[in-house]
Design a protein around this motif. Structure first.
Motif, PDB file in Angstrom:
ATOM      1  N   HIS A  29     -19.164 -23.417 -30.460  1.00  0.00           N
ATOM      2  CA  HIS A  29     -19.515 -24.783 -30.025  1.00  0.00           C
ATOM      3  C   HIS A  29     -18.964 -25.159 -28.656  1.00  0.00           C
ATOM      4  CE1 HIS A  29     -15.559 -25.452 -31.495  1.00  0.00           C
ATOM      5  NE2 HIS A  29     -15.914 -25.315 -32.754  1.00  0.00           N
ATOM      6  N   HIS A  38      -8.394 -13.876 -26.313  1.00  0.00           N
ATOM      7  CA  HIS A  38      -7.348 -14.766 -26.835  1.00  0.00           C
ATOM      8  C   HIS A  38      -5.969 -14.115 -26.707  1.00  0.00           C
ATOM      9  CE1 HIS A  38      -9.209 -18.374 -28.501  1.00  0.00           C
ATOM     10  NE2 HIS A  38     -10.191 -17.648 -29.011  1.00  0.00           N
ATOM     11  N   TYR A  52      -4.330 -15.085 -34.682  1.00  0.00           N
ATOM     12  CA  TYR A  52      -5.477 -15.721 -34.035  1.00  0.00           C
ATOM     13  C   TYR A  52      -6.171 -16.613 -35.056  1.00  0.00           C
ATOM     14  CZ  TYR A  52     -10.253 -15.990 -32.187  1.00  0.00           C
ATOM     15  OH  TYR A  52     -11.484 -16.431 -31.781  1.00  0.00           O
ATOM     16  N   SER A  66      -8.724 -19.736 -35.454  1.00  0.00           N
ATOM     17  CA  SER A  66      -9.668 -20.687 -34.867  1.00  0.00           C
ATOM     18  C   SER A  66     -10.613 -21.169 -35.948  1.00  0.00           C
ATOM     19  CB  SER A  66     -10.427 -20.012 -33.730  1.00  0.00           C
ATOM     20  OG  SER A  66     -11.223 -18.980 -34.267  1.00  0.00           O
ATOM     21  N   GLY A  67     -11.750 -21.739 -35.529  1.00  0.00           N
ATOM     22  CA  GLY A  67     -12.714 -22.229 -36.512  1.00  0.00           C
ATOM     23  C   GLY A  67     -13.305 -21.079 -37.302  1.00  0.00           C
ATOM     24  N   GLY A  68     -13.893 -20.133 -36.586  1.00  0.00           N
ATOM     25  CA  GLY A  68     -14.610 -19.045 -37.241  1.00  0.00           C
ATOM     26  C   GLY A  68     -13.761 -17.816 -37.500  1.00  0.00           C
ATOM     27  N   ASN A  69     -12.655 -17.681 -36.809  1.00  0.00           N
ATOM     28  CA  ASN A  69     -11.863 -16.450 -36.915  1.00  0.00           C
ATOM     29  C   ASN A  69     -10.452 -16.712 -37.436  1.00  0.00           C
ATOM     30  OD1 ASN A  69     -13.671 -14.356 -35.606  1.00  0.00           O
ATOM     31  ND2 ASN A  69     -13.567 -15.862 -33.967  1.00  0.00           N
ATOM     32  N   LEU A  76     -10.330 -26.533 -42.432  1.00  0.00           N
ATOM     33  CA  LEU A  76      -9.887 -27.869 -42.022  1.00  0.00           C
ATOM     34  C   LEU A  76     -11.089 -28.744 -41.650  1.00  0.00           C
ATOM     35  CD1 LEU A  76      -6.888 -26.707 -39.767  1.00  0.00           C
ATOM     36  CD2 LEU A  76      -6.783 -27.479 -42.151  1.00  0.00           C
ATOM     37  N   ASP A  77     -12.025 -28.172 -40.882  1.00  0.00           N
ATOM     38  CA  ASP A  77     -13.191 -28.946 -40.429  1.00  0.00           C
ATOM     39  C   ASP A  77     -14.091 -29.338 -41.601  1.00  0.00           C
ATOM     40  OD1 ASP A  77     -12.259 -28.649 -37.856  1.00  0.00           O
ATOM     41  OD2 ASP A  77     -13.583 -26.972 -37.369  1.00  0.00           O
ATOM     42  N   GLU A 115      -3.905 -33.047 -39.055  1.00  0.00           N
ATOM     43  CA  GLU A 115      -2.503 -32.896 -38.638  1.00  0.00           C
ATOM     44  C   GLU A 115      -1.819 -34.260 -38.621  1.00  0.00           C
ATOM     45  OE1 GLU A 115      -1.705 -31.013 -34.824  1.00  0.00           O
ATOM     46  OE2 GLU A 115       0.429 -30.854 -35.345  1.00  0.00           O
ATOM     47  N   GLY A 150      -6.054 -19.353 -30.515  1.00  0.00           N
ATOM     48  CA  GLY A 150      -7.099 -20.049 -31.259  1.00  0.00           C
ATOM     49  C   GLY A 150      -6.743 -21.521 -31.399  1.00  0.00           C
ATOM     50  N   GLY A 151      -7.763 -22.346 -31.655  1.00  0.00           N
ATOM     51  CA  GLY A 151      -7.563 -23.798 -31.660  1.00  0.00           C
ATOM     52  C   GLY A 151      -6.512 -24.281 -32.647  1.00  0.00           C
ATOM     53  N   ASN A 156      -1.523 -26.619 -33.690  1.00  0.00           N
ATOM     54  CA  ASN A 156      -0.909 -27.411 -34.754  1.00  0.00           C
ATOM     55  C   ASN A 156       0.612 -27.233 -34.781  1.00  0.00           C
ATOM     56  OD1 ASN A 156       0.079 -27.853 -37.639  1.00  0.00           O
ATOM     57  ND2 ASN A 156      -1.983 -28.717 -37.688  1.00  0.00           N
ATOM     58  N   CYS A 199      -5.357 -22.101 -25.684  1.00  0.00           N
ATOM     59  CA  CYS A 199      -5.431 -21.665 -27.088  1.00  0.00           C
ATOM     60  C   CYS A 199      -6.855 -21.804 -27.606  1.00  0.00           C
ATOM     61  CB  CYS A 199      -4.530 -22.525 -27.976  1.00  0.00           C
ATOM     62  SG  CYS A 199      -2.797 -22.050 -27.930  1.00  0.00           S
ATOM     63  N   ILE A 200      -7.490 -22.936 -27.301  1.00  0.00           N
ATOM     64  CA  ILE A 200      -8.866 -23.141 -27.753  1.00  0.00           C
ATOM     65  C   ILE A 200      -9.793 -22.233 -26.946  1.00  0.00           C
ATOM     66  CG2 ILE A 200      -8.511 -25.514 -28.528  1.00  0.00           C
ATOM     67  CD1 ILE A 200      -9.735 -26.444 -25.866  1.00  0.00           C
TER      68      ILE A 200
HETATM   69  P1  ATP Z   1     -13.938 -19.116 -32.542  1.00  0.00           P
HETATM   70  O1  ATP Z   1     -15.256 -18.897 -31.892  1.00  0.00           O
HETATM   71  O2  ATP Z   1     -12.833 -18.408 -31.863  1.00  0.00           O
HETATM   72  O3  ATP Z   1     -13.931 -18.919 -34.010  1.00  0.00           O
HETATM   73  P2  ATP Z   1     -13.855 -21.999 -32.411  1.00  0.00           P
HETATM   74  O4  ATP Z   1     -15.076 -22.260 -31.657  1.00  0.00           O
HETATM   75  O5  ATP Z   1     -13.736 -22.558 -33.748  1.00  0.00           O
HETATM   76  O6  ATP Z   1     -13.584 -20.550 -32.345  1.00  0.00           O
HETATM   77  P3  ATP Z   1     -11.379 -22.974 -31.075  1.00  0.00           P
HETATM   78  O7  ATP Z   1     -11.716 -23.862 -29.953  1.00  0.00           O
HETATM   79  O8  ATP Z   1     -10.442 -21.839 -30.823  1.00  0.00           O
HETATM   80  O9  ATP Z   1     -12.643 -22.452 -31.641  1.00  0.00           O
HETATM   81  O10 ATP Z   1     -10.753 -23.804 -32.276  1.00  0.00           O
HETATM   82  C1  ATP Z   1     -11.345 -24.924 -32.839  1.00  0.00           C
HETATM   83  C2  ATP Z   1     -10.669 -25.165 -34.177  1.00  0.00           C
HETATM   84  O11 ATP Z   1      -9.301 -25.545 -33.956  1.00  0.00           O
HETATM   85  C3  ATP Z   1     -11.311 -26.257 -34.987  1.00  0.00           C
HETATM   86  O12 ATP Z   1     -11.479 -25.787 -36.305  1.00  0.00           O
HETATM   87  C4  ATP Z   1     -10.274 -27.386 -34.955  1.00  0.00           C
HETATM   88  O13 ATP Z   1     -10.279 -28.190 -36.092  1.00  0.00           O
HETATM   89  C5  ATP Z   1      -8.977 -26.609 -34.828  1.00  0.00           C
HETATM   90  N1  ATP Z   1      -7.886 -27.377 -34.262  1.00  0.00           N
HETATM   91  C6  ATP Z   1      -7.766 -27.916 -33.027  1.00  0.00           C
HETATM   92  N2  ATP Z   1      -6.601 -28.597 -32.900  1.00  0.00           N
HETATM   93  C7  ATP Z   1      -5.959 -28.478 -34.089  1.00  0.00           C
HETATM   94  C8  ATP Z   1      -4.722 -28.960 -34.618  1.00  0.00           C
HETATM   95  N3  ATP Z   1      -3.910 -29.720 -33.886  1.00  0.00           N
HETATM   96  N4  ATP Z   1      -4.403 -28.635 -35.881  1.00  0.00           N
HETATM   97  C9  ATP Z   1      -5.211 -27.862 -36.631  1.00  0.00           C
HETATM   98  N5  ATP Z   1      -6.391 -27.391 -36.206  1.00  0.00           N
HETATM   99  C10 ATP Z   1      -6.761 -27.698 -34.960  1.00  0.00           C
END
Ligand code: ATP
Ligand code: FE2
Length: 326
Positions: A11, A112, A129, A131-134, A160-161, A178, A253-254, A258, A284-285
């Motif tokens: 996204h 990353h 690592y 993140s959302g998907g990984n 979480l999402d 959080e 990762g995002g 936290n 990180c994101i």
């Molecule tokens: P990827 O393609 O690597 O799987 P992604 O598109 O989900 O990633 P990132 O931008 O790395 O990418 O991470 C987004 C995620 O990080 C979301 O699920 C979001 O809820 C989570 N996130 C962001 N900030 C926090 C936080 N403070 N605490 C917990 N989760 C968080």
């Protein structure tokens, strides 16, 4: 030497510019925020198509450089959503051809790690690592970044999402939870699911939603989800560190933003005489700077790609990349 990197696996679409000492001259991102439901790959791709040229301009302006000053163009080749990957790859190819510069496809997960190694003092870490998907535990061994543990179902960010979305909270859910968790105190029973070095999160999602329907507060649920899920992640990270014998741990990762997760992993590291490293939040994101930096490392190590080799790969695995630059 300057490398411009374009990220667009999911996204977020981003453009970053870095120099050979990993100084980030620009790092501009733009993110699709779905109104309802999850992210639709085609809609995200359309968003990226609209956003990428303005982002390129913004990044070049922020870095105060002319397009001609860019020496290498890099892009996220995978893993990710097909339509998003193809959109960003097309933009990167067009730019590289227009500027007559080498084009390098970068593995998103490897990026990353490399941005963490580039911007913190760590040298040979185990990367958690998240993140959302990984969700992966990765470390360097025998010439490649290898995945020692990973989620068997959904990514931690996805947990979480999704939980947040089902409870009517805005996207992305991680930061909202959080904040809520800080006001929670009751540790509710959620399934702790660790298998060897792997984890599973969908049981937590189901159980947490059932507890919500039974009237538990969002604060206590957010608190409990964080405590259980982050403890699982900390456990598998520690097991990987012990198994491979590494005394550095890096977050990426995002979800690495936290503070509670950072605190748990820091405590684990301290107890074993290891050190924790966390890159700045905007690195990180998902972001273009990490793609740029990894592309620069690859270019410097002599990696070249013919146009035919720049096809995207939705399932590009971390350990497929031969790491010739370290
Ligand atoms: P990827 O393609 O690597 O799987 P992604 O598109 O989900 O990633 P990132 O931008 O790395 O990418 O991470 C987004 C995620 O990080 C979301 O699920 C979001 O809820 C989570 N996130 C962001 N900030 C926090 C936080 N403070 N605490 C917990 N989760 C968080
Ligand atoms: Fe990512």
């Amino acid at each position: 030497m300057l490398c411009l990197g374009i990220e667009g696996t999911a996204h977020t679409v981003g453009v970053g510019i870095v120099d050979e000492s990993c100084r980030v001259l620009a790092n501009e991102i733009d993110m699709v925020r779905p109104q309802a439901g999850g992210i639709h790959p085609r809609e995200a791709a359309n968003h990226h198509a609209d956003a990428v040229v303005p982002l390129l301009r913004k990044a070049l302006d922020a870095a105060h450089v002319d397009p001609s000053a860019v020496d290498v163009v890099a892009f996220s080749q995978g893993p990710g959503l097909g339509p998003c990957l193809r959109t960003v790859a097309t933009a990167a190819r067009a730019l590289a051809l227009a500027l007559d510069r080498p084009l390098i496809g970068v593995n998103h997960c490897v990026a990353h790690i490399e941005i963490g190694r580039g911007t913190t003092p760590c040298e040979d870490p185990v990367l958690l690592y998240v993140s959302g998907g990984n969700t992966q535990v990765i470390a360097f061994a025998r010439g490649r970044y290898r995945v020692f543990g990973e989620t068997l179902d959904i990514g931690i960010g996805n947990l979480l999402d999704k939980f947040a979305r089902e409870c009517g909270l805005p996207f992305p859910g991680g930061p909202v939870l959080e904040t809520l968790a800080a006001a929670g105190s009751a540790l509710l029973p959620l399934p702790y699911s660790v298998k060897g070095m792997d984890v599973a999160f969908s049981g937590i999602l189901t159980a947490a939603l059932a507890l919500r329907r039974a009237g538990r507060t969002l604060e206590d649920l957010a608190f409990s989800i964080q405590e259980i899920a982050f403890a699982m992640l900390t456990e598998v990270t520690e097991r990987a560190m012990a198994h491979i014998g590494k005394d550095e741990v890096l977050l990426g990762g995002g979800v690495a933003r936290n503070r509670r997760l950072q605190g748990m992993v820091a405590r684990m590291a301290q107890d074993r005489g290891a050190r924790l490293f966390v890159p700045p939040g905007d690195l990180c994101i998902d972001n273009g700077a990490m793609i740029a930096w990894t592309g620069l490392l690859m270019h410097r190590a002599g990696v070249t790609m013919r146009l035919e080799e720049t096809a995207v790969d939705q399932r590009f695995r971390t350990d497929e990349v031969e790491v010739t630059w370290r």
